[in-house]
Design a protein around this motif. Structure first.
Motif, PDB file in Angstrom:
ATOM      1  N   ALA A 132      32.168  36.119  35.677  1.00 56.28           N
ATOM      2  CA  ALA A 132      32.268  37.505  35.195  1.00 56.28           C
ATOM      3  C   ALA A 132      32.392  37.522  33.679  1.00 56.28           C
ATOM      4  O   ALA A 132      32.977  38.437  33.106  1.00 56.28           O
ATOM      5  CB  ALA A 132      33.473  38.182  35.847  1.00 56.28           C
ATOM      6  N   ILE A 153      30.518  40.322  43.023  1.00 55.22           N
ATOM      7  CA  ILE A 153      30.963  39.504  41.886  1.00 55.22           C
ATOM      8  C   ILE A 153      32.095  38.611  42.384  1.00 55.22           C
ATOM      9  O   ILE A 153      33.062  39.106  42.976  1.00 55.22           O
ATOM     10  CB  ILE A 153      31.505  40.387  40.735  1.00 55.22           C
ATOM     11  CG1 ILE A 153      30.440  41.374  40.259  1.00 55.22           C
ATOM     12  CG2 ILE A 153      32.013  39.520  39.582  1.00 55.22           C
ATOM     13  CD1 ILE A 153      31.007  42.527  39.429  1.00 55.22           C
ATOM     14  N   ASN A 155      34.779  35.775  40.966  1.00 58.03           N
ATOM     15  CA  ASN A 155      35.266  35.140  39.730  1.00 58.03           C
ATOM     16  C   ASN A 155      36.620  34.473  39.944  1.00 58.03           C
ATOM     17  O   ASN A 155      37.416  34.909  40.764  1.00 58.03           O
ATOM     18  CB  ASN A 155      35.387  36.182  38.603  1.00 58.03           C
ATOM     19  CG  ASN A 155      35.506  35.510  37.243  1.00 58.03           C
ATOM     20  OD1 ASN A 155      34.696  34.635  36.918  1.00 58.03           O
ATOM     21  ND2 ASN A 155      36.492  35.873  36.459  1.00 58.03           N
ATOM     22  N   LYS A 158      41.089  37.037  38.403  1.00 59.40           N
ATOM     23  CA  LYS A 158      40.993  38.370  39.031  1.00 59.40           C
ATOM     24  C   LYS A 158      40.795  39.446  37.960  1.00 59.40           C
ATOM     25  O   LYS A 158      39.984  40.362  38.115  1.00 59.40           O
ATOM     26  CB  LYS A 158      42.306  38.613  39.785  1.00 59.40           C
ATOM     27  CG  LYS A 158      42.268  39.744  40.744  1.00 59.40           C
ATOM     28  CD  LYS A 158      43.464  39.666  41.708  1.00 59.40           C
ATOM     29  CE  LYS A 158      43.501  40.907  42.572  1.00 59.40           C
ATOM     30  NZ  LYS A 158      44.548  41.827  42.308  1.00 59.40           N
ATOM     31  N   GLY A 161      37.237  39.625  36.599  1.00 59.58           N
ATOM     32  CA  GLY A 161      36.329  40.088  37.652  1.00 59.58           C
ATOM     33  C   GLY A 161      36.443  41.589  37.847  1.00 59.58           C
ATOM     34  O   GLY A 161      35.443  42.297  37.938  1.00 59.58           O
ATOM     35  N   PHE A 179      34.185  43.096  44.223  1.00 57.54           N
ATOM     36  CA  PHE A 179      34.723  41.909  43.564  1.00 57.54           C
ATOM     37  C   PHE A 179      35.563  41.093  44.543  1.00 57.54           C
ATOM     38  O   PHE A 179      36.346  41.655  45.315  1.00 57.54           O
ATOM     39  CB  PHE A 179      35.590  42.291  42.355  1.00 57.54           C
ATOM     40  CG  PHE A 179      36.424  41.133  41.884  1.00 57.54           C
ATOM     41  CD1 PHE A 179      35.832  40.042  41.271  1.00 57.54           C
ATOM     42  CD2 PHE A 179      37.793  41.090  42.123  1.00 57.54           C
ATOM     43  CE1 PHE A 179      36.578  38.934  40.898  1.00 57.54           C
ATOM     44  CE2 PHE A 179      38.550  39.988  41.743  1.00 57.54           C
ATOM     45  CZ  PHE A 179      37.938  38.907  41.127  1.00 57.54           C
TER      46      PHE A 179
END
Ligand code: NAP
Length: 290
Positions: A132, A153, A155, A158, A161, A179
């Motif tokens: 991200a 997404i 990542n 957190k 993202g 996410f």
């Protein structure tokens, strides 16, 4: 190449900068076309970015690329952001217009061109992107612009993202953007739905880097893209090739983001084949792997 008093200077700033393949690509193009330009690498130490940009302006540099870790920060030091850069606040190309520096982002468009070149259609597709950061932001923006059906997404962090998801939702409200934190357990349920998977983390650059998911869950129709270009054949690309999945390496994105920058600086059509050959020579130490 003969440098004289009229030679126009462009280049790339970053930290580190030794890994860059861009000087080879751009200088090969200038030489091929007989343009009186030179492309140089500039190492800019942390904390010195503002001074460096002021220096480049004072020295009448015609433009420059920006790489890790300055793509976001440099947006604060140019005079204007144009196109995608103004939405995502990330700049990988700066162009001099008179006494002003204009910031652009050519990464997303470069990635899309690399897919187009491979005959991969985007509209209506479900895409999973790992990472991200700056590159993911530019790519995700372009993918949504082209009308993908959903974006997942994934990542490690957190915060980053969720920040990317929120930024994209501001630009494309009500879009199906999800996410998930980077954990091996999220992949088995997501992968069957995914048409295109993109690695936009640096994982794969270092020898011994692990695969981020169990490849047994990879559907055969999923296109695998890795934007890492050093090495060109990352473990993810090698694994996907072994399984018969279509793959897209990072070379195409590198080539096309550079070609767009070249056009912005010179106003001349870039010689793509010459640039590609220069990159391929520099990046593929094992041609027989192709
Ligand atoms: P960036 O802004 O620093 O973002 C890096 C991303 O990778 C972040 O999401 C970060 O997650 C994640 N990450 C970093 N180390 C990780 C690890 N050990 N495990 C899991 N996740 C990790 O960098 P970028 O500009 O997006 O560039 C990313 C990669 O793309 C680089 O390798 C770069 O060379 C390549 N790239 C290629 C092209 C091309 O033309 N082919 C263009 C641009 C970039 P956190 O948020 O958790 O830190």
């Amino acid at each position: 190449m003969q440098i004289n008093g009229e030679t126009k200077i462009v280049g790339v700033i970053g930290f580190p900068i030794e890994h860059t393949a861009s000087p080879l690509m751009h200088n090969a193009a200038f030489q091929h076309l007989g343009l009186n330009y030179i492309y140089l690498p500039f190492l800019v130490k942390p904390g010195e970015l503002k001074k460096a940009v002021e220096g480049l302006k004072a020295l009448n540099v015609k433009g420059f690329n920006v790489t890790i870790p300055y793509k976001n920060e440099v947006a604060n030091y140019v005079d204007e952001l144009k196109g995608e850069a103004s939405f995502i606040h990330s700049v990988n190309t700066v162009v001099r217009e008179g006494d002003r520096f204009i910031g652009y982002s050519t990464d997303g468009e470069g990635f899309m061109k690399s897919l187009e070149e491979e005959g991969i259609k985007i509209k209506g597709k479900s895409v999973l992107i790992i990472g991200a950061g700056g590159a993911s932001t530019a790519i995700s923006f372009s993918l949504l612009k082209e009308g993908i059906s959903s974006l997942y997404i994934i990542n490690r962090g957190k915060e980053r993202g969720e920040k990317l998801r929120n930024l994209l939702l501001k630009i494309y409200p009500n879009s199906p953007i999800h996410f998930f934190p980077l954990e091996r357990k999220v992949f088995p349920s997501l992968l069957p739905e995914v048409d295109i998977l993109i690695n936009s983390t640096p994982i794969g650059m270092r020898e011994g880097d692990p695969l981020l998911f169990n490849p047994d869950f990879l559907p055969s129709h999923t296109v695998i893209c890795d934007i890492v270009y050093k090495p060109l054949y990352t473990p993810l690309i090698e694994e996907a090739k072994k399984r018969g999945n279509k793959v897209v390496t990072g070379l195409g994105m590198l080539l096309h983001q550079g070609a767009i920058a070249f056009r912005l600086w010179t106003g001349v059509e870039p010689p793509l084949e010459v640039m590609k050959e220069a990159l391929y020579k520099a990046l593929s130490s094992a041609k027989n792997k192709d």
